[in-house]
Write an enzyme that holds these catalytic residues in place. Sequence first.
Site, short mmCIF file in Angstrom:
data_model
loop_
_atom_site.label_atom_id
_atom_site.label_comp_id
_atom_site.label_asym_id
_atom_site.label_seq_id
_atom_site.Cartn_x
_atom_site.Cartn_y
_atom_site.Cartn_z
N ASP A 291 -60.73 -8.10 -2.47
CA ASP A 291 -61.68 -7.08 -2.03
C ASP A 291 -61.12 -5.73 -2.50
O ASP A 291 -59.96 -5.62 -2.93
CB ASP A 291 -61.88 -7.12 -0.51
CG ASP A 291 -63.20 -6.45 -0.12
OD1 ASP A 291 -63.74 -5.65 -0.92
OD2 ASP A 291 -63.70 -6.71 0.99
C1 BGC Z 1 -66.44 -4.73 0.68
C2 BGC Z 1 -66.89 -5.81 -0.25
C3 BGC Z 1 -67.58 -5.22 -1.45
C4 BGC Z 1 -66.62 -4.25 -2.12
C5 BGC Z 1 -67.20 -3.61 -3.37
C6 BGC Z 1 -65.63 -3.66 -0.05
O1 BGC Z 1 -65.35 -2.58 0.76
O2 BGC Z 1 -65.67 -5.28 1.72
O3 BGC Z 1 -67.74 -6.70 0.43
O4 BGC Z 1 -67.98 -6.22 -2.32
O5 BGC Z 1 -66.29 -3.23 -1.21
O6 BGC Z 1 -68.23 -2.77 -3.08
#
Ligand code: BGC
Length: 764
Positions: A291
């Site tokens: 993530d």
């Molecule tokens: C989220 C993810 C997301 C990523 C990119 C993160 O903060 O937890 O679910 O895909 O950001 O936007």
Amino acid sequence: MKTSQPGPRAARSTAATQASAQPSPPSAAPPSDAVVRARAEALIARMTPEEKAGQITQYFDFLTAQDEAKRVSTEVAAGRAGSLLFVADPVEINRLQRIAVEQTRLGIPLLFGYDLIHGFRTILPVPLAMAASWDPDLVERAQAVAAAEARAVGLHWAFAPMVDIARDPRWGRMIEGAGEDPYLGAAMAAAQVRGFQGPYLGSPDRVIAGPKHFAGYGAALGGRDYDEVNLSDNELWNVYLPPFKAAVDAGAGNIMTAYMGLNGVPATGNHWLLTDVLRKAWGFAGFVVTDAGAAASLQTHGVARDLADAGVKALSAGVDMEMAPPFGEAAFKTLPGALAAGRITTPQLDDAVRRVLEAKIRLGLFEQPYVDVARASEVLADPAHRAVARQAAERSAVLLRNEGALLPLDPHALRRIAVLGPLADAARETVGPWVFQQDDSETVTVLAGIRARLGDAVRIDTTPGVSIPARQFSSIFEGPEHARAPRIAVDDDAEIERAVNYARGADVAIVVLGEAQIMIGENASRSSLDLPGRQQQLLDAVLATATPTVVLLMSARPLDLRGSAPQALMTIWYPGSQGGAAVAGLLFGDVAPGGKLPFNWPRNIGQLPLPYARLNSHQPSSAEQRYWNEPNTPLYAFGYGLSYSSFSYAKLHIDRQKITPAERMSVSVELTNTGRRVADEVAQLYIHQRYGASARPVRELKGFQRVTLAPGETRTLRFTLGPEHLRYWTASARAFVHDDSVFDVFVGGDSSASLSASFEVCKA
Ligand code: BGC
């Protein structure tokens, strides 16, 4: 990843080390695994450690932040980026791709990823809503629309589906998943993977699916986003992991790690999770991405000494690609140094690089790195996409109350209606939180949908009545679209008065209440389930007029209406671009609601957590009254939802009274539409294992079918129960087991179904 069949491209593509600048038509069938691997290995043999580290690093590209965009272009030109996220403009995608393909030493194309959670231009109902349709085929079609739009602009990879089980509605990310149940969650996970990816990884007009967040994220303490998670192995294996397993079995090409600590070890540095379970036990062959910033944050968690240590720990745990922290330093940049110091090995690094390259090869990026910008506009404007979004919204709504059959409303019997509430005409709210490319002017609000449906024949009085006070969401995503989000500010007292007058003069009041979209989603937990602001006051005042009232709830968590009893209550979730059109169709009976709740709806927040699949534990006879002050039953049970028709279940029949754990049996039931109109019912099958090595839940969903029946029609529905339904993971064996036991089967329209039968499972 699905094993692919040899295809035409396999024959001619052994030395794909250079990208062609000219687009060539995509091939009709996928190359074989062996060919894909050979092509990747040939490239790896030519790469330096720096190029390898770059290939497995993904950067945010915010066009709004000019310095950052410049930095990203520099990294791409230097061959130090393998993937970008957040660019969504096809012209910009082509520009960046050209840098990668034409200006870097090896010309390896970039992989463009995106949060394709519930649509790209055409906004679908939020994923929790789509789960409430209990219609995997519809969900597959809906995500195929999202994939087609995204791929047309040059995106290759969806950071979706989110398949985290959520049993605490304080957690805002509940909106992105399929609710509380592993079986429904697994069905929705697999359907979404199929929708995103198509028949095979690399299918034309589709994208790679990236189920997330592996694993356990939904169990955050107190529902506070990112907080630690402590889950027993029992809960992990039986509840939280099954949707991921289903997504992997459906061929998902990617998995995203979770932010939080799992039983003390951050998921992104968790070797047991990423390697022992995902790679070894499940045979996952795709690539694992962190993530955003989750590798670097191994330092924040307190398990990595510094950024270099974080990079080593993430790679060694089983991460293949780092989603670098927005505006921060990438941990994987330090990998060449770690390699030189002997902290990681070349095969370790190469494995990660190979998995990323294989994804690019399967997508055909070396043959066709660019997109046709003119075609992209056509795809985004496709009316067929809007039709799918509308159908998804119609099939997602859940009717919770309908006293005196107030709904459907007869338009011919109406002279004057009041459409009230802060969410009645709020385009930005109607589409929900995870959207960036929607066209707000195209969004059909509830008010607009009702107006279009009724025309001039009925007078419509309307006011928001109250505002929804929402603090500005401070996030990396905050951009123009959030700045435009209506704050729905009105002078409350005067408007409540106006709303009451409108309601008084109306034949029916339709009140659209709920949460602003900014209050739900990532980093948007709430410690209350109350209607925010003065909406409850508005509702009470409208109900006091005694005008028949329909409440439409726009939210993706169960809200506490404090016992208010409008004649009709329907949850419409955040229904997407065509939401208002769908809601009008439901209100006026053009379609009948058939959605069912994907979670137990608590009476109030103090009952949480309240999963329907609880254990009997001690003294089940008192289980209804464990609180001194109120029952501990839900307000509405998991699986519950009304229709404009009625249904009855009869003749539950099990074809075999006794089976071995390896055998299958058939369960049939007769379902009759006992009402007067064509309508849908979701027939649900639950089991209960009476005794065994571990206690098992009082009810567990193990089958469902959404069917449409004509008035008076009876249909025999058949379900199969087999080893995959009857096994469970137990700590006593540290494995999945089948116990010799007696099982009860329940079939009906929700998780409190009473029609039951039983059978025995015996090894000998
Ligand atoms: C989220 C993810 C997301 C990523 C990119 C993160 O903060 O937890 O679910 O895909 O950001 O936007």
